[in-house]
Design a protein around this motif. Structure first.
Motif, PDB file in Angstrom:
ATOM      1  N   GLU A   1       0.666  -1.355  -0.047  1.00 45.23           N
ATOM      2  CA  GLU A   1       0.036  -0.133  -0.166  1.00 45.23           C
ATOM      3  C   GLU A   1       1.054   1.430   0.003  1.00 45.23           C
ATOM      4  O   GLU A   1       0.433   2.085  -0.345  1.00 45.23           O
ATOM      5  CB  GLU A   1      -1.129  -0.136   1.295  1.00 45.23           C
ATOM      6  N   VAL A   2       1.937   1.373   0.588  1.00 46.81           N
ATOM      7  CA  VAL A   2       2.859   2.384   0.759  1.00 46.81           C
ATOM      8  C   VAL A   2       3.977   2.331  -0.432  1.00 46.81           C
ATOM      9  O   VAL A   2       4.900   3.002  -0.271  1.00 46.81           O
ATOM     10  CB  VAL A   2       3.570   2.432   2.229  1.00 46.81           C
ATOM     11  N   GLY A   3       3.730   1.641  -1.626  1.00 49.80           N
ATOM     12  CA  GLY A   3       4.496   1.642  -2.372  1.00 49.80           C
ATOM     13  C   GLY A   3       6.142   0.982  -2.477  1.00 49.80           C
ATOM     14  O   GLY A   3       6.979   1.307  -3.081  1.00 49.80           O
ATOM     15  N   ILE A   4       5.796   0.104  -1.433  1.00 48.10           N
ATOM     16  CA  ILE A   4       7.305  -1.089  -1.176  1.00 48.10           C
ATOM     17  C   ILE A   4       7.053  -2.246  -1.922  1.00 48.10           C
ATOM     18  O   ILE A   4       5.972  -2.990  -1.372  1.00 48.10           O
ATOM     19  CB  ILE A   4       7.810  -0.903   0.100  1.00 48.10           C
ATOM     20  N   TYR A   5       7.911  -2.542  -2.987  1.00 52.01           N
ATOM     21  CA  TYR A   5       7.446  -3.864  -3.358  1.00 52.01           C
ATOM     22  C   TYR A   5       8.532  -4.866  -2.824  1.00 52.01           C
ATOM     23  O   TYR A   5       9.506  -4.586  -2.541  1.00 52.01           O
ATOM     24  CB  TYR A   5       8.110  -3.848  -4.971  1.00 52.01           C
ATOM     25  N   ILE A   6       7.708  -5.929  -2.214  1.00 57.51           N
ATOM     26  CA  ILE A   6       8.744  -6.975  -1.678  1.00 57.51           C
ATOM     27  C   ILE A   6       8.387  -8.192  -2.538  1.00 57.51           C
ATOM     28  O   ILE A   6       7.140  -8.533  -2.738  1.00 57.51           O
ATOM     29  CB  ILE A   6       8.352  -7.544  -0.297  1.00 57.51           C
ATOM     30  N   PRO A   7       9.114  -8.864  -3.153  1.00 53.03           N
ATOM     31  CA  PRO A   7       9.099  -9.825  -3.971  1.00 53.03           C
ATOM     32  C   PRO A   7       8.181 -11.421  -3.573  1.00 53.03           C
ATOM     33  O   PRO A   7       8.626 -11.322  -2.020  1.00 53.03           O
ATOM     34  CB  PRO A   7      10.391 -10.515  -4.639  1.00 53.03           C
ATOM     35  N   THR A   8       7.345 -11.746  -4.099  1.00 53.67           N
ATOM     36  CA  THR A   8       6.671 -12.780  -3.421  1.00 53.67           C
ATOM     37  C   THR A   8       6.482 -13.949  -4.793  1.00 53.67           C
ATOM     38  O   THR A   8       6.660 -13.532  -5.845  1.00 53.67           O
ATOM     39  CB  THR A   8       5.122 -12.779  -3.283  1.00 53.67           C
ATOM     40  N   LEU A   9       6.262 -15.083  -4.482  1.00 54.09           N
ATOM     41  CA  LEU A   9       6.107 -16.136  -5.626  1.00 54.09           C
ATOM     42  C   LEU A   9       4.988 -17.150  -5.099  1.00 54.09           C
ATOM     43  O   LEU A   9       3.924 -17.440  -5.941  1.00 54.09           O
ATOM     44  CB  LEU A   9       7.480 -17.104  -5.498  1.00 54.09           C
ATOM     45  N   CYS A  10       4.956 -17.438  -3.774  1.00 53.06           N
ATOM     46  CA  CYS A  10       3.868 -18.417  -3.267  1.00 53.06           C
ATOM     47  C   CYS A  10       2.655 -17.907  -3.011  1.00 53.06           C
ATOM     48  O   CYS A  10       1.479 -18.393  -2.787  1.00 53.06           O
ATOM     49  CB  CYS A  10       4.375 -19.532  -2.243  1.00 53.06           C
TER      50      CYS A  10
END
Lengths: 235, 183, 608
Positions: A27-36
């Motif tokens: 929501e605050v524009g911080i991307y944290i990579p995900t896969l599952c």
């Protein structure tokens, strides 16, 4: 309920208590990579890609609810190295022949490899013997490409219904297993849904070719996560 | 100062990566200015005539001849670059790695396949002159030390160009997002 | 070390189960078609039929309203449950490092020779199956095997010949040779000393308010004996305070850490003390049901333990109005596992007890809040619960007087490997490794593996370190490794293979990285390693600690702790003068194709 205060990468944000850290970051524009992880289904934290430092400990943010005064680091060099290594592990563990895959360009695993500029995995390729399960009239399961994220397993309509997708075996022999009896009358809509749930090209609709040419696919021009990073919203 | 010398080869590949090298369009004229080619299908020099600076390898190793050529390249080139999916991970030829032992592949190809029509003697090609097939297709870096990797099938012309220029000039490689693709 | 691939094998010639698998109604009825009792159902079918065939899977699935694949996903997770026939007699020979040290290889060869089939297969007549299995908790009497849930220890070639002969002649399992599991208690401390009257301990607890019981435990500073060392009182308080329809007490008797067998000895020698501890825990957290999660390897104890429970019920120590206290009801049932090390992790244990795959859960929520069947659950180790009963009887103050300031009380350690007196020793916390080595008669020691494969491989320069939570923490396993052993090959590789075998497969780093660690280690052992290989293995540690559970987080410990403490062993084996060694062997790589093409490999000349 009153808002709580959490600190992400040195900046304070107010957030709803109990909300997953991953969602707050997004929501605050911080991307944290995900896969599952898949929007709308119960998270499981099995790929470990979203591992962040939470109060000094490595934890997956897709499964960790925010608490007051939580301190989170999302993008240290160490964390990015862990993520890049996990991507490399997955490439070495399966048989990912990208040029031959319908999902190339739209694949989340490949997109993460692009994001981390993976030129070659640091691990030797295992080349495990894997099958393709084409018994279902509507979908194929290519175990060569499966990264065992369990999204298809977890995206179950009603928890009390018998499972269509499940795991089989354990350890490095684990694989996805489809109940052929229950899915014999899969329609196109369900088949599409199953395919969309898969982050890679392991679940593929039959009798459906390439819709979008190479060069115009989702991650051909824009890195995965750039939509989140570019939104620039702050709360 | 003499120009850096480049050698190229296609092992178990489809020459697509070489095609992509030619895809640098008019920059090929700049390239000729920048480097000298030695052993390469581009100039049809068959054997190394001198020590080279950069060896560009397309394709992985599926037979004994590939291994021989690759080792020759390692001996004669200061820097080796694996170019394309096949050199890096075996690529399409390596799809046999996880499916069937080589005996089964050969039997299918020469004896059992529906398109086999006139092999009554059931011969699998075995002339002494033929390279021997390896048990699986090997990425080049499992056989010799490879210094750089340029992925893609084929790698984008811009990737090959950027990398080559960087290696020749000693500058940092400029690798924008668009040029690193696996397809 | 058996190839991990051969543990579960395919039997193309025995596709159908020989028995009538449709007749499972009695088993299903016994568990009321309850899917949460799927483990019990599967274990009973396995016991009855020697496998859980595809037909049986269908019958079970229909009864519990699961899909067939759903039943299969639990079934395929557990080592002792098999979809294909395992033979009238299924032999599971331990392949742990200590079993290897004690001569397992020769025993395995004898089995193969006498039975006439390889490990991982069943004899042609379908009578005898040979399988490898991870540590079965008999490290002090190896080589050992489990045959049809009975344990055969200290195997010799002659014993194997006799056993196989008996099996061939269809003898009853009890008549093959006498089964003799020894307890080997070689040092008795406060927990093992029989000075506590069970009823008194329970009465003492019930005479107090539950909160005060927890306070007494807090005063004792008791910490979990499974290895993690979480304060028991805190766990109980959280559990007591958690809201739920029902609270549960679990005793974790999954003792799977290779080299640990002290819980087996407690269960054999002091089961009442354990059950009293569970009862006290039940009183403290407000639970009326205790479940002993017992590893499948200890199935041979089932009748014995059921009898103890039944006697305790008769004596009023379990059941309604325990020790005459109106309204305090507490009973215990035994839940068996199916062969999976990971189920020693408390959330995986709960998943397994619910009839599912033993995959650890994401935390939070913690089991104390949402545990068994999503209800507040306290999971404690066997030894912890025995300590509870003792503390209730003799007081926190007494308990605190034992051990060190941070690690109070005593610790049961299971000692095995290269020593004169392997067995169980109850020592006070604070003993040094050297103290233990002296006690067990160990000479020419190269290393001591403290805490099993997931623990620490300690070198002689650290033998003065103390066994304690604040120094060398251990769940109870001490494996003595003599100077004659090849540490990397005999121990580290075996442990690494163990973790590969026992990973649940959920987290990527655990599932995929441990195999890569093994590849690297083998490369180094073969003499093809380079300096970078060691650096890489160290760098991967950050990825491993990002796994969800303790298994994944520690799966590289055998390698990491030996790089740290025995680096010279690695340095000696690597190539110093190059940064690249290819393991490619042209000669080997062309053999098969040349053979198929009927051609003699020509490695000279132009091709080399």
């Amino acid at each position: 309920m009153s808002k709580i205060l959490i600190n992400i990468n040195g900046k304070d944000y107010s957030a709803e208590p109990g909300k997953m850290v991953l969602d707050i970051a997004k929501e605050v524009g911080i991307y944290i990579p995900t896969l599952c992880h898949y929007e709308g289904i119960k998270p499981q934290g099995s790929c470990r890609i979203c591992t962040c430092k939470i109060d000094g400990r490595n934890m997956t943010v897709c499964t960790t609810p925010a608490t007051h005064r939580m301190v989170i680091e999302t993008n240290t060099e160490e964390l990015e190295k862990i993520r890049a290594t996990i991507v490399e592990l997955l490439f070495a563990e399966g048989n990912h022949f990208c040029p031959a895959c319908e999902r190339s360009g739209n694949c989340e695993l490949q997109a993460l490899a692009y994001r981390y500029k993976m030129m070659v995995p640091q691990f030797p390729y295992i080349f495990p013997a894997k099958d393709i399960d084409a018994k279902n009239p509507k979908i194929m399961i290519d175990h060569n490409r499966c990264i065992l994220c369990k999204r298809c397993i977890r995206r179950k309509q009603e928890p009390e219904n018998p499972s269509w997708f499940v795991f089989k075996d354990r350890g490095n022999k684990v694989q996805i297993n489809l109940d052929h009896e229950l899915t014999a009358d899969f329609d196109d809509e369900l088949a599409q849904k199953a395919m969309d749930t898969c982050p890679v090209g392991a679940i593929i609709r039959k009798e459906k070719g390439f819709d979008v040419p190479i060069g115009s696919r989702k991650y051909d021009k824009n890195p995965i996560g750039s939509d989140i990073e570019n939104q620039g919203v702050t709360l | 100062m003499s120009k850096p010398i480049v050698a190229t080869t296609s092992l178990a590949g489809c020459f697509g990566c070489h095609m992509s090298l030619l895809d640098i369009d008019e920059r090929i004229l700049d390239l000729i200015e920048l480097v000298e080619f030695n052993k390469s299908p581009i100039d049809d020099i068959k054997t190394f005539t001198k020590q080279c600076d950069i060896g560009i390898i397309e394709g992985g190793c599926c037979n004994s001849e590939n291994v021989h050529v690759l080792k020759e390249f390692r001996k004669n080139c200061k820097i080796l670059v694996s170019v394309g999916e096949c050199a890096i991970m075996g690529g399409l030829p390596a799809m046999r790695n996880n499916n069937a032992p080589i005996s089964e592949c050969l039997e299918e190809a020469y004896l059992n396949c529906v398109s086999v029509q006139a092999n009554d003697e059931k011969i699998i090609p075995n002339d002494e002159e033929l390279p021997m097939i390896l048990d699986r297709v090997y990425p080049c870096h499992e056989i010799v030390k490879i210094d750089y990797f340029l992925p893609g099938c084929a790698p984008r012309a811009d990737l090959i160009w950027n990398a080559l220029v960087a290696l020749v000039t000693g500058n940092e490689m400029d690798l924008p997002y668009e040029v690193i693709k696996f397809d | 070390m058996g190839d991990t691939q051969t543990r579960k094998s395919e039997f193309s010639n025995h596709e159908k189960c020989s028995c009538n698998c449709n007749d499972l109604s009695a088993i299903l009825a016994r568990y009321d078609n309850d899917p949460t009792r799927l483990m019990d159902i599967l274990i009973e079918v396995q016991t009855q039929c020697g496998c859980v065939s595809d037909e049986a899977v269908k019958v079970i699935a229909k009864a519990i309203n699961y899909s067939s694949v759903d039943v299969e996903q639990t079934l395929s997770f557990y080592h002792f449950l098999s979809q294909t026939p395992t033979g009238k007699y299924a032999v599971y020979l331990n392949d742990s490092a200590v079993a290897e040290m004690m001569g397992r290889e020769e025993i395995a060869k004898t089995f193969e020779k006498e039975v006439g089939c390889k490990f991982g297969t069943v004899s042609e007549d379908g009578k005898i199956g040979l399988f490898n299995t991870s540590c079965i908790g008999m490290n002090d009497q190896e080589p050992s095997a489990i045959i049809n849930q009975r344990v055969f220890t200290k195997l010799t070639k002659a014993k194997v010949a006799k056993i196989v002969n008996g099996m061939k002649n269809n003898l009853d399992i009890e008549d093959l040779i006498g089964t003799e599991v020894q307890s080997n208690i070689l040092k008795q401390g406060p927990i093992l000393t029989k000075d506590t009257e069970i009823g008194e301990a329970i009465k003492k607890a019930i005479s107090m308010r539950p909160e005060d019981v927890i306070e007494e435990i807090r005063q004792s500073n008791l910490r979990g004996r499974g290895g993690a060392g979480f304060p028991t009182a805190m766990k109980w308080r959280f559990c007591r305070e958690a809201v739920g329809e029902k609270h549960y007490v679990f005793c974790n008797a999954d003792e799977g850490e290779p080299g640990t067998f002290k819980d087996r000895v407690i269960l054999t020698e002091r089961p009442q003390l354990l059950f009293a501890g569970m009862t006290i825990a039940g009183y403290a957290i407000g639970s009326d049901e205790g479940i002993l999660y017992l590893r499948y390897e200890y199935k041979y104890m089932e009748e014995y333990l059921e009898e103890i429970l039944s006697n305790m019920r008769k004596e009023g120590l379990l059941g309604n109005d325990v020790v005459g206290e109106k309204g305090f009801n507490f009973d215990i049932r035994i839940q068996f596992g199916g062969g999976a090390y990971i189920c020693g992790e408390e959330s995986a244990l709960l998943e397994s007890a619910e009839g599912k795959r033993g995959e650890p859960r994401d935390r939070p929520p913690f089991p104390v809040v949402k545990g068994y069947l999503q209800q507040p659950t306290a999971v404690n180790n066997v030894e912890t619960l025995c300590s509870v009963a003792k503390i209730m009887h003799k007081g926190a103050k007494w308990y605190r007087s034992l051990g060190t300031f941070d690690s109070t009380g005593s610790k049961l350690i299971s000692v095995s490997g290269d020593c004169e007196k392997p067995g169980v020793y109850e020592i006070e916390w604070g003993f040094s490794v050297n103290d233990v080595l002296k006690m067990v008669g160990a000479k020419d020691v190269q290393a001591v593996q403290v805490g099993g494969p997931s623990g620490n491989c300690v070198a002689p320069n650290e033998f003065e370190r103390k066994l304690a939570y604040e120094d060398l923490s251990t769940g109870g396993s001490l494996i003595v490794i003599g100077k004659k052993r090849d540490l990397l090959k005999d121990i580290v590789l075996n442990f690494t293979e163990f973790f590969i075998e026992e990973s649940c497969g959920s987290c990527v780093p655990c599932r995929a990285m441990t195999s890569q660690y093994k590849n690297k280690l083998e490369k180094i052992i073969r003499g093809n390693g380079v300096a970078e290989d060691i650096d890489q293995m160290l760098a991967w540690e950050n990825v491993m600690i990002s796994n969800r559970c303790g298994l994944g987080q520690t799966a590289a410990n055998p390698i990491l702790s030996t790089i740290k403490n025995f680096r010279e062993l690695y340095e000696k084996k690597i190539n110093k003068d190059t940064n690249f060694v290819s393991e490619f062997n042209l000669d080997a790589a062309v053999q098969e194709s040349c053979k198929t093409a009927n051609r003699i490999p020509n490695l000279g000349g132009a091709h080399e």
